[in-house]
Write an enzyme that holds these catalytic residues in place. Structure first.
Site, PDB file in Angstrom:
ATOM      1  N   ASP A 123       0.875  -1.174   0.000  1.00  0.00           N
ATOM      2  CA  ASP A 123       0.000   0.000   0.000  1.00  0.00           C
ATOM      3  C   ASP A 123       0.909   1.219   0.000  1.00  0.00           C
ATOM      4  O   ASP A 123       1.701   1.416   0.925  1.00  0.00           O
ATOM      5  CB  ASP A 123      -0.882  -0.039   1.256  1.00  0.00           C
ATOM      6  CG  ASP A 123      -1.571   1.289   1.566  1.00  0.00           C
ATOM      7  OD1 ASP A 123      -1.646   2.150   0.673  1.00  0.00           O
ATOM      8  OD2 ASP A 123      -2.034   1.452   2.714  1.00  0.00           O
TER       9      ASP A 123
ATOM     10  N   ASN B 205       0.080   6.949   2.960  1.00  0.00           N
ATOM     11  CA  ASN B 205       0.340   8.173   3.691  1.00  0.00           C
ATOM     12  C   ASN B 205       0.779   7.763   5.093  1.00  0.00           C
ATOM     13  O   ASN B 205       0.446   6.672   5.546  1.00  0.00           O
ATOM     14  CB  ASN B 205      -0.939   9.009   3.760  1.00  0.00           C
ATOM     15  CG  ASN B 205      -0.717  10.396   4.328  1.00  0.00           C
ATOM     16  OD1 ASN B 205      -0.499  10.573   5.523  1.00  0.00           O
ATOM     17  ND2 ASN B 205      -0.797  11.399   3.482  1.00  0.00           N
TER      18      ASN B 205
ATOM     19  N   GLN C  67      -3.546   5.363  -5.322  1.00  0.00           N
ATOM     20  CA  GLN C  67      -3.419   3.924  -5.034  1.00  0.00           C
ATOM     21  C   GLN C  67      -3.962   3.509  -3.664  1.00  0.00           C
ATOM     22  O   GLN C  67      -4.747   2.570  -3.551  1.00  0.00           O
ATOM     23  CB  GLN C  67      -1.949   3.499  -5.183  1.00  0.00           C
ATOM     24  CG  GLN C  67      -1.755   1.992  -5.268  1.00  0.00           C
ATOM     25  CD  GLN C  67      -1.231   1.383  -3.969  1.00  0.00           C
ATOM     26  OE1 GLN C  67      -1.215   2.021  -2.923  1.00  0.00           O
ATOM     27  NE2 GLN C  67      -0.827   0.123  -4.041  1.00  0.00           N
ATOM     28  N   GLU C  68      -3.547   4.188  -2.601  1.00  0.00           N
ATOM     29  CA  GLU C  68      -3.996   3.801  -1.263  1.00  0.00           C
ATOM     30  C   GLU C  68      -5.498   3.995  -1.099  1.00  0.00           C
ATOM     31  O   GLU C  68      -6.211   3.107  -0.596  1.00  0.00           O
ATOM     32  CB  GLU C  68      -3.264   4.594  -0.182  1.00  0.00           C
ATOM     33  CG  GLU C  68      -3.723   4.216   1.223  1.00  0.00           C
ATOM     34  CD  GLU C  68      -2.913   4.854   2.329  1.00  0.00           C
ATOM     35  OE1 GLU C  68      -2.644   4.170   3.330  1.00  0.00           O
ATOM     36  OE2 GLU C  68      -2.534   6.045   2.201  1.00  0.00           O
ATOM     37  N   GLU C  69      -6.001   5.158  -1.510  1.00  0.00           N
ATOM     38  CA  GLU C  69      -7.419   5.454  -1.323  1.00  0.00           C
ATOM     39  C   GLU C  69      -8.302   4.484  -2.106  1.00  0.00           C
ATOM     40  O   GLU C  69      -9.342   4.039  -1.600  1.00  0.00           O
ATOM     41  CB  GLU C  69      -7.704   6.888  -1.758  1.00  0.00           C
ATOM     42  CG  GLU C  69      -7.121   7.947  -0.831  1.00  0.00           C
ATOM     43  CD  GLU C  69      -5.684   8.321  -1.157  1.00  0.00           C
ATOM     44  OE1 GLU C  69      -5.120   9.200  -0.489  1.00  0.00           O
ATOM     45  OE2 GLU C  69      -5.119   7.719  -2.087  1.00  0.00           O
TER      46      GLU C  69
ATOM     47  N   TYR D 194      -8.377   5.652 -12.529  1.00  0.00           N
ATOM     48  CA  TYR D 194      -7.431   6.047 -11.483  1.00  0.00           C
ATOM     49  C   TYR D 194      -7.558   7.548 -11.284  1.00  0.00           C
ATOM     50  O   TYR D 194      -7.763   8.298 -12.245  1.00  0.00           O
ATOM     51  CB  TYR D 194      -6.005   5.694 -11.920  1.00  0.00           C
ATOM     52  CG  TYR D 194      -4.944   5.836 -10.864  1.00  0.00           C
ATOM     53  CD1 TYR D 194      -4.747   4.832  -9.921  1.00  0.00           C
ATOM     54  CD2 TYR D 194      -4.124   6.960 -10.825  1.00  0.00           C
ATOM     55  CE1 TYR D 194      -3.753   4.949  -8.961  1.00  0.00           C
ATOM     56  CE2 TYR D 194      -3.127   7.091  -9.868  1.00  0.00           C
ATOM     57  CZ  TYR D 194      -2.942   6.074  -8.930  1.00  0.00           C
ATOM     58  OH  TYR D 194      -1.957   6.190  -7.978  1.00  0.00           O
TER      59      TYR D 194
END
Length: 557
Positions: free
Chosen positions: A267, A270, A284-286, A325
């Protein structure tokens, strides 16, 4: 219950009351939830605006302080989504079927938590697994059932979590008011589709509640030398490493979450877990937190990561498919997660959150920042439960009951332990003020050990970590992750370039390096030399062209 330290740590962040060993909702909240649970004919809640009014009434019954006010346009956001952005048919189903079931789930939250705490001490022999605040430098693991996670996420949807102490504890946002406010104050299709993923998750668990569990682990590389664990390496550690580099498989297409090899999936986090998942973020993380919403539960009790920390989450189920994305992100329907489960009923989905430097610019080429990034990835990739490391620090035949730890000045110490006393994961070695070792999990090869199967060959699935919005050099970051995975004794790295042009020669480079038998130390030393030249403006080449100019001469600026 009153004497449980784990529960005490969470009570300020929960909307429940505790009395005489019982957790409970205030009586007015119970009545409001019972009304909602009977459906719109009885509750009259049949629109987004009325749903928000019901949420506000419940919040008033909790007597939350004025500082707990919801974001200014959250009311309009709930109304916009449920009354305008979804079809009347979808809205009717939501208010008739889903909202009443969510209310019933909230009514069960106290009993779900009580059951959790009753069983938490028996899940793993001598290991704390109870729901608690896992603060900075506090290595440990929390196991939560999927039903309990569902109830906690309904609390977030209803915006019921107290927030006054969260900033002080450096905890991420957890209530969903900003998620809905942002769709009104600054509408975007990506925000609408993020919410659609969450709503779909609630629809799914209302149809069939999953019965598995998810573990959330805070991984720590201690900053000082401690027995029975690997601590935060200095540069000399990497310079002297003779560990062989692992296989690097480069994929120009495909996605990390679609890999099927059982790898540990990175992941691009943040430092606050989840990043902008509950705000406007959609990278990517969200996106991962939207398609696997159970990850959001970790935002409730895991404060931001420090440089020597990572967070590993095992078992989060995927519920949604998507396309696109960032601004083009779209929910594209239901996803049936077919991954196997382990002996703890966790999906075999392993996700590790590691946060990269943000917008470091030329500073990323300084040795201290190279070391920070490499150690951050190493912390995330390392599984210290595999104690018989033959190559972790230097090649050599160690006995199966021996453990290795870095000594002072990065010397290597090899220490014998009886097999029933050898350490498990670093991760369970915790720091707490003056205490040196808070907890060490005993070595176990038994089936059912919560850490990785010692016989399993679990690689790393990653990509352009710390690049894009974070501004990292993709060539630099790809090599850093390869170094960290190799030093952590991972068998392979599956690297997804997402078609990034600057990495089109990564496969060719890695094959050359492996063909020539380079070690971690060899590659690290070249990376440091290149970075020094880059920082001092002695070269403007990318690392690949600088390292192998004969192969990549065409890339010279």
């Amino acid at each position: 219950m009153e004497n449980r330290e784990d529960l005490k740590s969470m009570l300020p962040f929960l909307p429940l009351l505790l009395r005489s060993s019982n957790l409970f909702w205030p009586s007015q909240v119970v009545e409001s939830l019972k009304t909602l649970s009977k459906g719109p004919f009885y509750s009259k809640v049949e629109s987004g605006e009325l749903l928000f009014n019901a949420i506000s009434n419940i919040r008033d019954s909790l007597a939350l302080p004025s500082m707990h006010r919801l974001s200014p346009f959250s009311h309009e956001g709930y109304a916009l989504f449920f009354d305008e952005l979804i079809s009347r048919e979808e809205a009717a189903k939501w208010f008739a079927d889903v909202v009443p079931t969510l209310a019933k789930l909230l009514l069960r939250l106290p009993s779900l938590l009580e059951s959790h705490y009753q069983n938490a001490d028996n899940l793993l022999n001598g290991v704390k697994t109870g729901f608690r605040l896992l603060g900075p430098q506090e290595a440990g693991v929390v196991f939560l059932g999927q039903e309990l996670i569902g109830a906690l996420l309904v609390c977030a949807f209803f915006c019921l979590f107290p927030v006054s102490d969260r900033d002080e504890k450096r905890l991420p946002t957890i209530n969903f008011d900003h998620l809905f406010e942002d769709i009104y104050s600054s509408y975007s299709e990506k925000q609408e589709n993020k919410i659609k993923c969450i709503i779909h998750y609630f629809e799914r668990i209302c149809l069939s509640m999953p019965e598995g569990s998810v573990s959330f682990e805070r991984k720590v590389l201690p900053l000082e030398q401690l027995p029975l664990c690997v601590f935060y390496p200095k540069a000399d550690f990497w310079i002297k490493s003779v560990v062989s580099l692992c296989t690097l498989e480069v994929h120009s297409s495909g996605f990390i979450e679609d890999q099927s090899s059982g790898a540990l999936e990175v992941d691009f986090a943040n430092k606050y877990l989840g990043g902008g998942a509950l705000h406007r973020g959609c990278v990517q993380e969200e996106i991962r937190f939207m398609i696997n919403p159970e990850l959001i539960a970790g935002m409730l009790f895991l404060p931001c990561m420090e440089d020597n920390e990572a967070i590993e989450i095992v078992g989060a189920e995927r519920f949604s498919n998507y396309t696109g994305y960032a601004s083009s992100f779209r929910f594209s329907g239901d996803h049936v997660d077919k991954r196997d489960v382990d002996s703890f009923r966790r999906r075999r989905t392993r996700i590790v959150a590691i946060d990269a430097l943000c917008n470091a610019g030329m500073e990323q080429y300084k040795l201290e920042y190279l070391l920070r990034e490499t150690n951050k990835a190493f912390c995330g990739f390392l599984d210290q439960s595999k104690c018989d490391h033959k190559r972790l620090f230097r090649d050599g035949g160690l006995k199966g009951s021996q453990c290795i730890q870095a000594g002072k000045d990065d010397d290597v110490m090899v220490k014998d332990f009886p097999m029933d006393e050898a350490p498990s994961t670093s991760i369970e070695v915790a720091l707490n003020g003056e205490e040196s070792v808070k907890q060490v999990i005993r070595y176990s090869n038994k089936k059912g050990s919560w850490c990785e199967d010692p016989e399993a060959k679990i690689g790393i699935a990653t990509g352009n970590w710390g690049c894009g919005a974070f501004g990292g050099d993709p060539e630099l970051k790809s090599i850093i992750q390869w170094l960290a995975a190799s030093q952590a004794l991972r068998p392979s790295v599956s690297y997804y370039t997402f078609g990034l042009k600057s990495l089109q020669n990564l496969n060719q480079l890695s094959r050359w390096i492996l063909l020539h038998g380079w070690t971690v130390g060899d590659l690290w030393n070249m990376l440091v030399e290149y970075s020094s030249q880059r920082f001092n403006k002695e070269t403007n080449l990318g690392f690949f062209a600088w390292l192998l100019p004969s192969l990549f001469a065409h890339e010279a600026p």
